[in-house]
Design a protein around this motif. Structure first.
Motif, PDB file in Angstrom:
ATOM      1  N   LEU A 230       0.833  -1.203   0.000  1.00  0.00           N
ATOM      2  CA  LEU A 230       0.000   0.000   0.000  1.00  0.00           C
ATOM      3  C   LEU A 230       0.866   1.252   0.000  1.00  0.00           C
ATOM      4  N   TYR A 231       0.545   2.175  -0.904  1.00  0.00           N
ATOM      5  CA  TYR A 231       1.092   3.527  -0.824  1.00  0.00           C
ATOM      6  C   TYR A 231      -0.076   4.483  -0.648  1.00  0.00           C
ATOM      7  N   SER A 232       0.045   5.414   0.298  1.00  0.00           N
ATOM      8  CA  SER A 232      -0.994   6.412   0.515  1.00  0.00           C
ATOM      9  C   SER A 232      -0.340   7.766   0.731  1.00  0.00           C
ATOM     10  N   GLY A 233      -0.753   8.754  -0.064  1.00  0.00           N
ATOM     11  CA  GLY A 233      -0.187  10.088   0.095  1.00  0.00           C
ATOM     12  C   GLY A 233      -0.151  10.845  -1.210  1.00  0.00           C
ATOM     13  N   ASN A 234       0.736  11.814  -1.261  1.00  0.00           N
ATOM     14  CA  ASN A 234       0.872  12.646  -2.452  1.00  0.00           C
ATOM     15  C   ASN A 234       1.520  11.861  -3.583  1.00  0.00           C
ATOM     16  N   MET A 235       1.036  12.075  -4.781  1.00  0.00           N
ATOM     17  CA  MET A 235       1.620  11.454  -5.964  1.00  0.00           C
ATOM     18  C   MET A 235       2.267  12.551  -6.802  1.00  0.00           C
ATOM     19  N   LEU A 241       7.391   7.362  -7.364  1.00  0.00           N
ATOM     20  CA  LEU A 241       6.428   6.261  -7.414  1.00  0.00           C
ATOM     21  C   LEU A 241       6.526   5.422  -8.680  1.00  0.00           C
ATOM     22  N   GLU A 242       7.323   5.876  -9.636  1.00  0.00           N
ATOM     23  CA  GLU A 242       7.522   5.044 -10.827  1.00  0.00           C
ATOM     24  C   GLU A 242       8.154   3.703 -10.464  1.00  0.00           C
ATOM     25  N   VAL A 243       8.845   3.648  -9.329  1.00  0.00           N
ATOM     26  CA  VAL A 243       9.428   2.387  -8.862  1.00  0.00           C
ATOM     27  C   VAL A 243       8.327   1.368  -8.561  1.00  0.00           C
ATOM     28  N   LEU A 244       7.209   1.835  -8.003  1.00  0.00           N
ATOM     29  CA  LEU A 244       6.100   0.927  -7.715  1.00  0.00           C
ATOM     30  C   LEU A 244       5.487   0.387  -9.000  1.00  0.00           C
ATOM     31  N   VAL A 260      -1.917  -1.341  -3.949  1.00  0.00           N
ATOM     32  CA  VAL A 260      -2.979  -0.345  -3.794  1.00  0.00           C
ATOM     33  C   VAL A 260      -2.311   1.017  -3.672  1.00  0.00           C
ATOM     34  N   LEU A 261      -2.622   1.898  -4.609  1.00  0.00           N
ATOM     35  CA  LEU A 261      -2.022   3.231  -4.663  1.00  0.00           C
ATOM     36  C   LEU A 261      -3.121   4.246  -4.373  1.00  0.00           C
ATOM     37  N   CYS A 262      -3.008   4.876  -3.230  1.00  0.00           N
ATOM     38  CA  CYS A 262      -4.078   5.726  -2.708  1.00  0.00           C
ATOM     39  C   CYS A 262      -3.580   7.162  -2.601  1.00  0.00           C
ATOM     40  N   GLY A 263      -4.216   8.078  -3.321  1.00  0.00           N
ATOM     41  CA  GLY A 263      -3.801   9.470  -3.223  1.00  0.00           C
ATOM     42  C   GLY A 263      -4.103  10.240  -4.487  1.00  0.00           C
ATOM     43  N   ASP A 264      -3.474  11.389  -4.590  1.00  0.00           N
ATOM     44  CA  ASP A 264      -3.667  12.263  -5.737  1.00  0.00           C
ATOM     45  C   ASP A 264      -2.447  13.154  -5.843  1.00  0.00           C
ATOM     46  N   PRO A 285      -8.781   7.272  -4.328  1.00  0.00           N
ATOM     47  CA  PRO A 285      -8.528   8.619  -3.802  1.00  0.00           C
ATOM     48  C   PRO A 285      -8.147   8.517  -2.331  1.00  0.00           C
ATOM     49  N   LEU A 286      -7.666   9.604  -1.761  1.00  0.00           N
ATOM     50  CA  LEU A 286      -7.364   9.605  -0.335  1.00  0.00           C
ATOM     51  C   LEU A 286      -8.614   9.265   0.465  1.00  0.00           C
ATOM     52  N   GLN A 287      -8.434   8.485   1.513  1.00  0.00           N
ATOM     53  CA  GLN A 287      -9.556   8.008   2.308  1.00  0.00           C
ATOM     54  C   GLN A 287      -9.613   8.735   3.654  1.00  0.00           C
ATOM     55  N   PRO A 288     -10.760   9.288   4.018  1.00  0.00           N
ATOM     56  CA  PRO A 288     -10.873   9.931   5.333  1.00  0.00           C
ATOM     57  C   PRO A 288     -10.816   8.898   6.452  1.00  0.00           C
TER      58      PRO A 288
END
Length: 293
Positions: A230-235, A241-244, A260-264, A285-288
């Motif tokens: 999982l990655y979550s945060g700024n993209m 993140l190209e490594v992922l 799972v790539l979560c963010g924007d 998208p980012l999850q509250p």
């Protein structure tokens, strides 16, 4: 105690500096301090002003015992080096009337969150006028990052930015940052050791614990026994993140490993393109926090 937080990013942003500054302000208020915040409308990490806000509008809000003053700023849809400088400068200029209005309130502490460094001269001036202690909290060394990533290249601009940074490090009553390495760098940049303080970011271990993601697995169609990265945060550019995407492509024949790539952010479209056709990659998208299982 009267505490003034001067920051570009603030709640309801869900990630990055805004998340931590919002939690910090609420923490101060919950302990009986009188807290005011001067900030911008929420826009990060999507680089779009959030619903219910306008980029060029002044407004005041009250949340959880914190009085929030929002100042306009320019938000570029595709942030480049020069556009980022203008973006930061727009907030430093538009927020100046809000900052100067605090002269009558006479805060005891003026705390600036960097970036943007451009806000530091006005904060120091207010501190001198009111007798308040001044505190610079560095979440990111924006000058170093901008030139290291090639977003800015002009030697004269770098010279001016470094001079402003050295002045700020030496002038604030307290300089804090989020890691030991960044603390050493603050001292190298001119902050007296006796005035420096480690103030790391935090996480709520009661809310975020491994092994509680079964609901999300069902929603995303991920097998219960699969390993999830999982990655979550700024993209953005500096996250690498190209490594992922490369790792996911190399593991595309492993149905037991999912991403799972979560963010924007400014780099999300390119990341989605790099992951196109990979069956074990999911974007969110980012999850509250209210959606945490």
């Amino acid at each position: 105690m009267k505490i003034l937080l001067y920051c570009l990013n603030y709640s309801p942003e869900l990630t990055g500096i805004g998340k931590y500054t919002g939690e910090q302000a609420r923490w101060f208020a919950a302990r009986g301090h009188e807290v005011r915040v001067i900030t911008a409308p929420p826009y990060y990490p999507a680089w779009r002003v959030g619903a219910g806000y306008r980029a060029w509008q002044y407004r005041r809000e009250q949340h959880d015992g914190v009085q929030v003053w929002r100042a306009p700023l320019w938000v570029p849809s595709r942030p480049s080096g020069l556009k980022r400088v203008l973006h930061l400068a727009s907030f430093a200029a538009s927020s100046l009337p809000c900052l100067l209005a605090q002269w009558r309130w006479r805060p005891d502490v003026v705390m600036v969150v960097e970036p943007p460094l451009l806000c530091s001269p006005a904060a120091l001036l207010l501190g001198r006028w009111t007798g308040a202690k001044t505190w610079l909290h560095v979440q990111d060394y924006e000058v170093d990052a901008a030139f290291a990533l090639g977003l800015l290249k002009q030697p004269l601009l770098r010279k001016l930015a470094c001079a402003l940074e050295r002045h700020a490090m030496a002038a604030f009553d307290r300089v804090s940052t989020i890691s030991e390495a960044m603390l050493r760098l603050a001292r190298d940049k001119g902050a007296p050791e006796a005035r420096t303080q480690l103030l790391p970011n935090w996480v709520d271990l009661r809310a975020i614990r491994p092994g509680r993601g079964s609901l999300y697995r069902r929603r995303l169609g991920i097998p219960a026994d699969a390993t999830v990265a999982l990655y979550s945060g700024n993209m953005g550019n500096k996250q690498g993140l190209e490594v992922l995407a490369q790792a996911a492509r190399q593991l595309r024949d492993r149905p037991d490993i999912w991403f799972v790539l979560c963010g924007d952010g400014a780099g999300r479209a390119a990341l989605e393109q790099a992951c196109a056709g990979l069956p074990q990659v999911r974007f969110l998208p980012l999850q509250p926090a209210s959606r945490f299982p």
